[in-house]
Design an enzyme around this catalytic site. Structure first.
Site, PDB file in Angstrom:
ATOM      1  N   ARG A   1       0.885  -1.178   0.000  1.00  0.00           N
ATOM      2  CA  ARG A   1       0.000   0.000   0.000  1.00  0.00           C
ATOM      3  C   ARG A   1       0.914   1.217   0.000  1.00  0.00           C
ATOM      4  O   ARG A   1       1.714   1.411   0.923  1.00  0.00           O
ATOM      5  CB  ARG A   1      -0.906   0.005   1.227  1.00  0.00           C
TER       6      ARG A   1
ATOM      7  N   HIS B   1      -7.315   0.707  -6.594  1.00  0.00           N
ATOM      8  CA  HIS B   1      -7.552  -0.141  -5.406  1.00  0.00           C
ATOM      9  C   HIS B   1      -8.222  -1.434  -5.893  1.00  0.00           C
ATOM     10  O   HIS B   1      -9.381  -1.708  -5.599  1.00  0.00           O
ATOM     11  CB  HIS B   1      -8.440   0.607  -4.409  1.00  0.00           C
TER      12      HIS B   1
ATOM     13  N   GLN C   1     -10.117  -4.014  -3.519  1.00  0.00           N
ATOM     14  CA  GLN C   1     -11.413  -3.572  -3.006  1.00  0.00           C
ATOM     15  C   GLN C   1     -12.522  -3.826  -4.029  1.00  0.00           C
ATOM     16  O   GLN C   1     -13.585  -4.336  -3.686  1.00  0.00           O
ATOM     17  CB  GLN C   1     -11.362  -2.083  -2.646  1.00  0.00           C
TER      18      GLN C   1
ATOM     19  N   ASP D   1     -17.103   6.883  -1.773  1.00  0.00           N
ATOM     20  CA  ASP D   1     -15.890   6.790  -0.939  1.00  0.00           C
ATOM     21  C   ASP D   1     -15.751   8.136  -0.224  1.00  0.00           C
ATOM     22  O   ASP D   1     -16.471   9.093  -0.539  1.00  0.00           O
ATOM     23  CB  ASP D   1     -14.678   6.504  -1.848  1.00  0.00           C
TER      24      ASP D   1
ATOM     25  N   CYS E   1     -16.324   1.413   0.490  1.00  0.00           N
ATOM     26  CA  CYS E   1     -15.150   0.583   0.803  1.00  0.00           C
ATOM     27  C   CYS E   1     -14.708   0.741   2.252  1.00  0.00           C
ATOM     28  O   CYS E   1     -13.974  -0.106   2.753  1.00  0.00           O
ATOM     29  CB  CYS E   1     -14.021   0.879  -0.169  1.00  0.00           C
TER      30      CYS E   1
ATOM     31  N   ARG F   1     -13.282  -8.957   1.560  1.00  0.00           N
ATOM     32  CA  ARG F   1     -11.852  -8.715   1.279  1.00  0.00           C
ATOM     33  C   ARG F   1     -11.052  -9.970   1.641  1.00  0.00           C
ATOM     34  O   ARG F   1     -10.124 -10.361   0.927  1.00  0.00           O
ATOM     35  CB  ARG F   1     -11.334  -7.516   2.090  1.00  0.00           C
TER      36      ARG F   1
HETATM   37  N1   CP Z   1     -11.130  -0.199   2.240  1.00  0.00           N
HETATM   38  C1   CP Z   1      -9.885  -0.305   2.728  1.00  0.00           C
HETATM   39  O1   CP Z   1      -8.910  -0.499   1.976  1.00  0.00           O
HETATM   40  O2   CP Z   1      -9.793  -0.220   4.085  1.00  0.00           O
HETATM   41  P1   CP Z   1      -8.464   0.054   4.905  1.00  0.00           P
HETATM   42  O3   CP Z   1      -7.956   1.417   4.504  1.00  0.00           O
HETATM   43  O4   CP Z   1      -8.890  -0.012   6.347  1.00  0.00           O
HETATM   44  O5   CP Z   1      -7.454  -1.016   4.573  1.00  0.00           O
END
Ligand code: CP
Length: 303
Positions: free
Chosen positions: A102, A129, A132, A218, A258, A286
């Site tokens: 990430r 992403h 997701q 989002d 998400c 997930r």
């Molecule tokens: N939706 C998502 O990626 O959540 P986090 O940022 O908590 O990993």
């Protein structure tokens, strides 16, 4: 060897396999049946941004498949002290079997992958992403069947999630209605979609929701853009998903987010906590889709 850096890295056939495999893995999880296909494999997780869902789902998922996990952050590794990303990739990928990252710019994960001896997964970048949206589509299929031919309304920021939805629509044969404030539009060149026929742009978010089978949004300010927060609060004020928007959607439309969510900003509480919301299934999924993803990247198609 394959990487999963953006949604369009896989074909529609590969997604068909992954969704079926995730359903099997989820069933085994729910019935306490062991699924140790990644025994003795090690996942390295590199976080340059905060996370709850991504960390828990990858970490728990790898242990549940018989493997183990190494967790690295910028603050507790040499990544935060300017070791070149290419050198980090060479070292980490000699000691582990698969890597999840990430980070900020997509180019960082691409540079890492180019020097990695093992598969690399995008756990969120500024641009995409994919894990997701993989979970989101799996969740849609669980509740409503195939997403092909359906309409998804995206209300809010033209961000990494919006880009990924556009790629998914292009590949899997559905349409995305996108409504963003002026100045926050999706950039088609970043999304990298092949044709504009899989999405339509609406200036009015209510119109974007009309007839949609799924309404999704989002946060107004994604990680890395906090300095713009005050400006965004004003610009996005009309892009809150409301009960009126859900009423304009198709009968039986779902709501997804998400997470984490800000009730009263991008979504009203009566929507995210209401009967059309599937956000908790979406979060749980997930775990199941990423187990299928890691297994596929390491072992290919099974059975
Ligand atoms: N939706 C998502 O990626 O959540 P986090 O940022 O908590 O990993």
């Amino acid at each position: 060897m394959k990487h999963y850096l953006q949604f369009k890295d896989f074909s529609a056939d590969e997604y068909r396999y992954l969704f079926a495999r995730a359903a099997l893995i989820k069933h085994k999880f729910k019935t306490y049946e062991k699924h140790h296909t990644l025994l003795d494999r090690t996942l390295a997780m590199i976080f340059e941004k905060a996370s709850t869902r991504t960390r828990v789902s990858f970490e728990a998922g790898m242990y549940q498949m018989g493997g183990s996990v190494v967790h690295l952050t910028t603050g507790d590794s040499q990544l935060g002290r300017s070791e070149p990303i290419e050198d980090s990739a060479k070292v980490i990928s000699r000691m582990t079997d698969i890597v999840m990252i990430r980070t900020f710019e997509q180019t960082k994960i691409e540079r890492f992958a180019a020097h990695s001896r093992v598969p690399v997964i995008n756990g969120l970048t500024n641009e995409f992403h994919p894990c997701q949206v993989l979970a989101d589509i799996f969740t849609f299929i669980e509740h409503r069947g195939s997403i092909a031919g359906k309409t998804v309304a995206w209300v809010g920021d033209g961000n990494n999630m919006a880009n990924t939805w556009l790629q998914a629509a292009d590949l899997l044969g559905f349409t995305v209605h996108v409504s963003t404030p002026s100045g926050y539009e999706v950039d088609q060149s970043i999304a990298g979609v092949r044709a504009q026929k899989s999405y339509r742009v609406f200036s009015d978010p209510l119109q974007a929701c009309e007839g949609a089978d799924l309404v999704t949004t989002d946060v107004w300010t994604s990680m890395g853009y906090e300095a713009e927060n005050a400006t965004r609060m004003q610009a996005f004020a009309s892009w809150r998903v409301t009960a009126g928007m859900m009423a304009a959607a198709a009968p039986g439309a779902l709501f997804m987010h998400c997470l984490p969510a800000h009730r009263g900003e991008e979504v009203d509480a009566d929507v995210i906590d209401g009967p059309q919301s599937v956000v908790w299934d979406e979060a749980e999924n997930r775990l199941h889709v990423q187990k299928a993803l890691m297994e596929y990247l390491l072992l290919g198609q099974l059975e």
